[in-house]
Scaffold this motif. Structure first.
Motif, PDB file in Angstrom:
ATOM      1  N   SER A 171     -23.008  -8.337 -10.406  1.00  0.00           N
ATOM      2  CA  SER A 171     -21.606  -7.958 -10.614  1.00  0.00           C
ATOM      3  C   SER A 171     -20.679  -9.130 -10.307  1.00  0.00           C
ATOM      4  N   LEU A 172     -20.930  -9.811  -9.186  1.00  0.00           N
ATOM      5  CA  LEU A 172     -20.099 -10.966  -8.834  1.00  0.00           C
ATOM      6  C   LEU A 172     -20.334 -12.123  -9.799  1.00  0.00           C
ATOM      7  N   ALA A 173     -21.570 -12.289 -10.259  1.00  0.00           N
ATOM      8  CA  ALA A 173     -21.856 -13.339 -11.245  1.00  0.00           C
ATOM      9  C   ALA A 173     -21.070 -13.108 -12.528  1.00  0.00           C
ATOM     10  N   LEU A 174     -21.011 -11.854 -12.970  1.00  0.00           N
ATOM     11  CA  LEU A 174     -20.243 -11.534 -14.183  1.00  0.00           C
ATOM     12  C   LEU A 174     -18.756 -11.755 -13.957  1.00  0.00           C
ATOM     13  N   LEU A 175     -18.248 -11.423 -12.764  1.00  0.00           N
ATOM     14  CA  LEU A 175     -16.827 -11.610 -12.459  1.00  0.00           C
ATOM     15  C   LEU A 175     -16.443 -13.079 -12.508  1.00  0.00           C
ATOM     16  N   LEU A 176     -17.323 -13.950 -12.020  1.00  0.00           N
ATOM     17  CA  LEU A 176     -17.008 -15.371 -11.914  1.00  0.00           C
ATOM     18  C   LEU A 176     -17.403 -16.176 -13.152  1.00  0.00           C
ATOM     19  N   SER A 177     -18.220 -15.606 -14.009  1.00  0.00           N
ATOM     20  CA  SER A 177     -18.820 -16.378 -15.096  1.00  0.00           C
ATOM     21  C   SER A 177     -17.847 -16.656 -16.243  1.00  0.00           C
ATOM     22  N   GLU A 178     -18.027 -17.828 -16.828  1.00  0.00           N
ATOM     23  CA  GLU A 178     -17.332 -18.181 -18.069  1.00  0.00           C
ATOM     24  C   GLU A 178     -18.241 -17.945 -19.277  1.00  0.00           C
ATOM     25  N   LYS A 179     -19.512 -17.640 -18.999  1.00  0.00           N
ATOM     26  CA  LYS A 179     -20.496 -17.379 -20.065  1.00  0.00           C
ATOM     27  C   LYS A 179     -21.128 -16.016 -19.787  1.00  0.00           C
ATOM     28  N   ARG A 180     -20.355 -14.988 -19.982  1.00  0.00           N
ATOM     29  CA  ARG A 180     -20.765 -13.661 -19.522  1.00  0.00           C
ATOM     30  C   ARG A 180     -21.946 -13.086 -20.299  1.00  0.00           C
ATOM     31  N   LEU A 181     -22.079 -13.443 -21.552  1.00  0.00           N
ATOM     32  CA  LEU A 181     -23.194 -12.923 -22.333  1.00  0.00           C
ATOM     33  C   LEU A 181     -24.512 -13.428 -21.767  1.00  0.00           C
ATOM     34  N   ARG A 182     -24.581 -14.720 -21.490  1.00  0.00           N
ATOM     35  CA  ARG A 182     -25.801 -15.284 -20.914  1.00  0.00           C
ATOM     36  C   ARG A 182     -26.041 -14.726 -19.516  1.00  0.00           C
ATOM     37  N   THR A 183     -24.977 -14.613 -18.738  1.00  0.00           N
ATOM     38  CA  THR A 183     -25.098 -14.075 -17.385  1.00  0.00           C
ATOM     39  C   THR A 183     -25.622 -12.643 -17.405  1.00  0.00           C
ATOM     40  N   ALA A 184     -25.091 -11.847 -18.329  1.00  0.00           N
ATOM     41  CA  ALA A 184     -25.528 -10.452 -18.435  1.00  0.00           C
ATOM     42  C   ALA A 184     -26.987 -10.371 -18.855  1.00  0.00           C
ATOM     43  N   ALA A 185     -27.411 -11.250 -19.755  1.00  0.00           N
ATOM     44  CA  ALA A 185     -28.796 -11.222 -20.230  1.00  0.00           C
ATOM     45  C   ALA A 185     -29.768 -11.567 -19.106  1.00  0.00           C
ATOM     46  N   VAL A 186     -29.483 -12.644 -18.377  1.00  0.00           N
ATOM     47  CA  VAL A 186     -30.377 -13.063 -17.289  1.00  0.00           C
ATOM     48  C   VAL A 186     -30.319 -12.051 -16.147  1.00  0.00           C
ATOM     49  N   GLY A 187     -29.117 -11.603 -15.823  1.00  0.00           N
ATOM     50  CA  GLY A 187     -28.965 -10.644 -14.730  1.00  0.00           C
ATOM     51  C   GLY A 187     -29.661  -9.332 -15.007  1.00  0.00           C
ATOM     52  N   SER A 188     -29.667  -8.920 -16.262  1.00  0.00           N
ATOM     53  CA  SER A 188     -30.308  -7.649 -16.597  1.00  0.00           C
ATOM     54  C   SER A 188     -31.815  -7.708 -16.366  1.00  0.00           C
ATOM     55  N   VAL A 189     -32.424  -8.884 -16.591  1.00  0.00           N
ATOM     56  CA  VAL A 189     -33.864  -9.035 -16.343  1.00  0.00           C
ATOM     57  C   VAL A 189     -34.163  -8.847 -14.850  1.00  0.00           C
ATOM     58  N   ALA A 190     -33.358  -9.502 -14.003  1.00  0.00           N
ATOM     59  CA  ALA A 190     -33.547  -9.355 -12.558  1.00  0.00           C
ATOM     60  C   ALA A 190     -33.344  -7.910 -12.128  1.00  0.00           C
ATOM     61  N   LEU A 191     -32.336  -7.253 -12.678  1.00  0.00           N
ATOM     62  CA  LEU A 191     -32.062  -5.870 -12.284  1.00  0.00           C
ATOM     63  C   LEU A 191     -33.151  -4.921 -12.757  1.00  0.00           C
ATOM     64  N   VAL A 192     -33.710  -5.172 -13.940  1.00  0.00           N
ATOM     65  CA  VAL A 192     -34.795  -4.316 -14.429  1.00  0.00           C
ATOM     66  C   VAL A 192     -35.982  -4.380 -13.458  1.00  0.00           C
ATOM     67  N   VAL A 193     -36.325  -5.587 -13.000  1.00  0.00           N
ATOM     68  CA  VAL A 193     -37.437  -5.740 -12.048  1.00  0.00           C
ATOM     69  C   VAL A 193     -37.119  -5.018 -10.747  1.00  0.00           C
ATOM     70  N   LEU A 194     -35.908  -5.232 -10.213  1.00  0.00           N
ATOM     71  CA  LEU A 194     -35.535  -4.621  -8.935  1.00  0.00           C
ATOM     72  C   LEU A 194     -35.445  -3.102  -9.044  1.00  0.00           C
ATOM     73  N   LEU A 195     -34.893  -2.603 -10.141  1.00  0.00           N
ATOM     74  CA  LEU A 195     -34.775  -1.159 -10.308  1.00  0.00           C
ATOM     75  C   LEU A 195     -36.143  -0.516 -10.514  1.00  0.00           C
ATOM     76  N   PHE A 196     -37.041  -1.201 -11.222  1.00  0.00           N
ATOM     77  CA  PHE A 196     -38.400  -0.679 -11.388  1.00  0.00           C
ATOM     78  C   PHE A 196     -39.091  -0.566 -10.034  1.00  0.00           C
ATOM     79  N   LEU A 197     -38.975  -1.619  -9.220  1.00  0.00           N
ATOM     80  CA  LEU A 197     -39.570  -1.566  -7.885  1.00  0.00           C
ATOM     81  C   LEU A 197     -38.882  -0.519  -7.023  1.00  0.00           C
ATOM     82  N   GLY A 198     -37.567  -0.352  -7.220  1.00  0.00           N
ATOM     83  CA  GLY A 198     -36.837   0.656  -6.457  1.00  0.00           C
ATOM     84  C   GLY A 198     -37.289   2.061  -6.780  1.00  0.00           C
ATOM     85  N   VAL A 199     -37.560   2.323  -8.054  1.00  0.00           N
ATOM     86  CA  VAL A 199     -38.047   3.645  -8.452  1.00  0.00           C
ATOM     87  C   VAL A 199     -39.424   3.903  -7.851  1.00  0.00           C
ATOM     88  N   ASN A 200     -40.245   2.853  -7.781  1.00  0.00           N
ATOM     89  CA  ASN A 200     -41.609   2.977  -7.248  1.00  0.00           C
ATOM     90  C   ASN A 200     -41.690   2.384  -5.842  1.00  0.00           C
TER      91      ASN A 200
END
Length: 298
Positions: free
Chosen positions: A179-208
């Motif tokens: 969220s903070l990366a997106l707030l500060l970023s000038e390249k939000r599309l790239r930030t969202a793409a990379v950040g979503s990969v990290a969140l998918v891993v963390l959320l998958f581990l969180g579910v399990n």
């Protein structure tokens, strides 16, 4: 960008990275204590300090390199990816505590783990050092932001570990970072793409979060887990990962339940009702002494 907004964003980046760093470090100690041994938590503290130092050294070697919103965004993104990599490494690497470094592959496994766990703290060192290099910012303001955020994390971490557990606390830290990366970023599309990969891993581990992490080979619970031992209850706690199993000595026994702390056997609960032999053993057991001091001793 006007000066006031810039100062606000610098202070926000310092506060944000301090908050997620302390929260993640404490959460990782709980996971490492369960997967490895509690003594490895001291290694984690050393790894965190190493990462902070490496990040600060990286900034120091670049004389003109200082804080910008995009660099801070990259730092938060790097922290989220590092936390995801560290948690994933603890979840999937086949670590063995019985004979560490007895096989060539052990060097690779432990090397990957150490690099993965170190990486988020390197990002912290870069964000903090680049912010403190700014001459336009009063050092006292940055220290205040750092300390207030760390204090908030210290207050929040125990309730979070008690309610959502350490794995989901890491996922929460990842959400804050992206969220903070997106707030500060000038390249939000790239930030969202990379950040979503990290969140998918963390959320998958969180579910399990209960089944996604197992004790390393060499811990007794891991051996029993491999034999499909009946695990009746599991929960994360600020002090321990708690598992309750059926009697591992006598499979299927209805009178005994074993309590495991961080993958190590802690206590055994034995049902004594309607069993004269068990009652007789209990009457002679030294373990009975604390229970004699009650309001109505019997």
């Amino acid at each position: 960008m006007n000066a006031d907004r810039r100062r606000l964003l610098v202070a926000l980046s310092v506060a944000g990275i301090s908050f997620v760093t302390l929260l993640s470090e404490v959460a990782l100690t709980r996971i490492i204590s369960y997967v490895l041994l509690y003594s490895f938590t001291y290694l984690l503290i050393g790894i965190a300090l190493l990462g902070l130092g490496l990040g600060a050294a990286w900034v120091a070697l670049r004389v003109e390199w200082a804080w910008t919103p995009q660099r801070a965004s990259n730092g938060f993104l790097g922290f989220a990816c590092g936390i995801a990599a560290g948690a994933l490494a603890l979840s999937v690497l086949p670590l063995d505590l019985r004979e560490i470094f007895s096989r060539p592959s052990d060097f690779a496994y432990w090397g990957v783990l150490i690099v993965a766990v170190t990486s988020p703290f390197v990002a912290t060192g870069i964000v903090l050092s680049s912010a403190f290099r700014l001459r336009s910012m009063a050092p006292g303001t940055l220290y205040a932001a750092d300390l207030v955020a760390a204090a908030l994390a210290s207050v929040a971490v125990v309730p979070l570990l008690a309610t959502i557990g350490p794995v989901r606390a890491l996922a929460l830290a990842g959400v804050v970072c992206v969220s903070l990366a997106l707030l500060l970023s000038e390249k939000r599309l790239r930030t969202a793409a990379v950040g979503s990969v990290a969140l998918v891993v963390l959320l998958f581990l969180g579910v399990n979060h209960l089944t996604g992490f197992q004790p390393a080979s060499g811990k007794h619970l891991r051996e029993l887990w491999a034999k499909n031992l009946d695990i009746i209850f599991s929960a994360w706690h600020p002090l321990f990962r708690i598992d309750v199993t059926a009697d591992w000595k006598i499979p299927g026994s209805p009178i005994r339940r074993d309590l495991w702390h961080d993958g190590n056997l802690g206590s055994a609960f034995v049902r004594v009702e309607n069993d004269a032999e068990v009652k007789q053993k209990w009457e002679k057991a030294i373990k009975r002494v604390p229970f004699l001091v009650t309001e109505n001793p019997s």
